[in-house]
Design a protein around this motif. Sequence first.
Motif, PDB file in Angstrom:
ATOM      1  N   SER A 125       8.528 -21.094 -20.621  1.00 19.19           N
ATOM      2  CA  SER A 125       7.219 -21.230 -19.791  1.00 19.19           C
ATOM      3  C   SER A 125       6.174 -22.422 -20.249  1.00 19.19           C
ATOM      4  N   LEU A 126       5.616 -22.361 -19.895  1.00 15.10           N
ATOM      5  CA  LEU A 126       3.754 -22.241 -20.253  1.00 15.10           C
ATOM      6  C   LEU A 126       3.475 -23.525 -18.769  1.00 15.10           C
ATOM      7  N   PRO A 127       2.652 -22.967 -18.524  1.00 16.26           N
ATOM      8  CA  PRO A 127       1.916 -22.391 -17.603  1.00 16.26           C
ATOM      9  C   PRO A 127       0.799 -24.030 -17.546  1.00 16.26           C
ATOM     10  N   PHE A 128      -0.206 -24.342 -18.815  1.00 16.31           N
ATOM     11  CA  PHE A 128      -1.588 -24.571 -18.878  1.00 16.31           C
ATOM     12  C   PHE A 128      -0.481 -25.905 -19.001  1.00 16.31           C
ATOM     13  N   LEU A 129       0.803 -26.660 -18.972  1.00 12.83           N
ATOM     14  CA  LEU A 129       1.346 -28.076 -19.159  1.00 12.83           C
ATOM     15  C   LEU A 129       0.473 -29.048 -18.237  1.00 12.83           C
ATOM     16  N   GLY A 130       0.450 -28.595 -17.015  1.00 15.92           N
ATOM     17  CA  GLY A 130       0.266 -29.528 -16.112  1.00 15.92           C
ATOM     18  C   GLY A 130       1.658 -29.642 -14.888  1.00 15.92           C
ATOM     19  N   SER A 131       1.492 -31.009 -14.512  1.00 12.26           N
ATOM     20  CA  SER A 131       2.485 -31.626 -13.892  1.00 12.26           C
ATOM     21  C   SER A 131       3.499 -32.036 -14.563  1.00 12.26           C
ATOM     22  N   GLY A 132       4.434 -32.732 -14.241  1.00 10.78           N
ATOM     23  CA  GLY A 132       5.253 -33.785 -15.369  1.00 10.78           C
ATOM     24  C   GLY A 132       6.757 -33.035 -15.972  1.00 10.78           C
ATOM     25  N   LYS A 133       7.416 -33.580 -16.361  1.00 11.81           N
ATOM     26  CA  LYS A 133       8.638 -32.877 -16.846  1.00 11.81           C
ATOM     27  C   LYS A 133       8.539 -32.101 -18.238  1.00 11.81           C
ATOM     28  N   HIS A 134       8.921 -31.086 -18.565  1.00 13.56           N
ATOM     29  CA  HIS A 134       8.635 -31.275 -20.026  1.00 13.56           C
ATOM     30  C   HIS A 134       9.965 -30.594 -20.700  1.00 13.56           C
ATOM     31  N   ARG A 135       9.481 -31.382 -22.569  1.00 15.35           N
ATOM     32  CA  ARG A 135      10.837 -30.472 -23.358  1.00 15.35           C
ATOM     33  C   ARG A 135      10.455 -29.946 -24.029  1.00 15.35           C
ATOM     34  N   GLY A 136      11.173 -29.628 -25.363  1.00 17.59           N
ATOM     35  CA  GLY A 136      10.454 -29.513 -26.581  1.00 17.59           C
ATOM     36  C   GLY A 136      11.733 -29.538 -27.613  1.00 17.59           C
ATOM     37  N   PHE A 137      11.155 -30.198 -28.848  1.00 17.05           N
ATOM     38  CA  PHE A 137      11.416 -30.742 -29.541  1.00 17.05           C
ATOM     39  C   PHE A 137      11.493 -30.289 -30.998  1.00 17.05           C
ATOM     40  N   PRO A 138      12.428 -30.370 -31.885  1.00 21.12           N
ATOM     41  CA  PRO A 138      12.003 -29.351 -33.477  1.00 21.12           C
ATOM     42  C   PRO A 138      11.472 -30.909 -34.248  1.00 21.12           C
ATOM     43  N   VAL A 139      10.790 -30.503 -35.273  1.00 19.85           N
ATOM     44  CA  VAL A 139       9.898 -31.045 -36.104  1.00 19.85           C
ATOM     45  C   VAL A 139      10.883 -30.738 -37.392  1.00 19.85           C
ATOM     46  N   GLU A 140      11.130 -32.558 -38.102  1.00 18.50           N
ATOM     47  CA  GLU A 140      12.351 -32.049 -39.199  1.00 18.50           C
ATOM     48  C   GLU A 140      10.845 -33.112 -40.606  1.00 18.50           C
ATOM     49  N   GLY A 141      10.590 -32.519 -41.506  1.00 20.60           N
ATOM     50  CA  GLY A 141      10.421 -33.864 -42.798  1.00 20.60           C
ATOM     51  C   GLY A 141       8.749 -33.418 -42.906  1.00 20.60           C
ATOM     52  N   ASP A 142       7.931 -34.168 -43.563  1.00 21.96           N
ATOM     53  CA  ASP A 142       6.604 -33.544 -43.927  1.00 21.96           C
ATOM     54  C   ASP A 142       6.348 -35.388 -43.424  1.00 21.96           C
ATOM     55  N   SER A 143       6.872 -36.266 -42.750  1.00 28.58           N
ATOM     56  CA  SER A 143       6.142 -37.216 -42.211  1.00 28.58           C
ATOM     57  C   SER A 143       5.133 -37.280 -41.146  1.00 28.58           C
ATOM     58  N   MET A 144       4.988 -35.973 -39.984  1.00 33.82           N
ATOM     59  CA  MET A 144       3.810 -36.113 -38.746  1.00 33.82           C
ATOM     60  C   MET A 144       2.821 -34.675 -38.968  1.00 33.82           C
ATOM     61  N   PRO A 145       2.238 -35.212 -40.240  1.00 34.05           N
ATOM     62  CA  PRO A 145       1.238 -33.792 -40.496  1.00 34.05           C
ATOM     63  C   PRO A 145       0.194 -33.644 -39.729  1.00 34.05           C
ATOM     64  N   PRO A 146       0.125 -32.188 -39.243  1.00 31.61           N
ATOM     65  CA  PRO A 146       0.066 -31.746 -40.027  1.00 31.61           C
ATOM     66  C   PRO A 146       1.766 -30.570 -39.410  1.00 31.61           C
ATOM     67  N   HIS A 147       2.351 -30.506 -38.371  1.00 35.22           N
ATOM     68  CA  HIS A 147       3.284 -30.554 -38.012  1.00 35.22           C
ATOM     69  C   HIS A 147       4.831 -30.242 -39.164  1.00 35.22           C
ATOM     70  N   VAL A 148       4.312 -28.929 -39.313  1.00 36.54           N
ATOM     71  CA  VAL A 148       6.616 -28.652 -40.344  1.00 36.54           C
ATOM     72  C   VAL A 148       7.325 -28.833 -40.134  1.00 36.54           C
TER      73      VAL A 148
END
Length: 254
Positions: A125-148
């Motif tokens: 639960s992350l209360p600061f996100l506001g309205s809408g439906k949220h979901r978390g997804f894992p990052v793979e590889g080095d194609s989208m820095p700085p996400h690792v």
Amino acid sequence: MSLFSDNIRNLRVQHKISQEKLSESLGITRGRYVKYEDGTSEAPYEILKKIAHYYHISIDLLLSVDVRKIPLDDLLQLENNRLVLPITVDNRGENFIEVVTQKVKAGYLNGYADPEYIESLQQISLPFLGSGKHRGFPVEGDSMPPHVDGSIIVGRYVERLGDVKDGKTYILITKSEGMVYKRLNKNKKNVLFVESDNSFYPVYEVKVSDILEIWEFVCNIGLTDEKQQVTETASVKDLFLELKRDINNLKFKL
């Protein structure tokens, strides 16, 4: 008897509708409808679409999920009946954020519309996100820095394809490539052009017909505080800027 046959029979009984009334609403004879319900004949696409609209439920759920296991009140119904998204809520009625971990990522393509699969995912639960439906997804590889590798991208569900915007990043769930995280380069009528922030990877297109879900980036849950390395491209850019400043200063002195 198929899952689809069971579903349309159970939905009809649940809504207390006779076969005569339903077949009349679908614009077909009762005899033709009965064949769909007892599984002796397969419904064509146009009839599937009419049945889905009649019950306000997606074709995907009608064909692949046992609707007897779904409390219909726990489905997020989107406009134009484009999709019915299974959601989970806490005791205050607020949406949980389901996290698709690396361990269960492979099953998401088959389970994204299955309430039992969604319910089995880890939840935060992350209360600061506001309205809408949220979901978390894992990052793979080095194609989208700085996400690792190991980071989690939390996305907000995009209900209408027309809401996507050039320059923003999205988690795309597609039939052909599965789950990818990319930046929208160009949005056209029947195709999206997407790119990686790492310029090593080329821009490519994703057909709208191939897209199952789109989630817009909201926040990143990272696992590292390492300082981001300056890329070679950035270093060259800085070098040119410094050279430009030197030339301007020289002109000023002259």
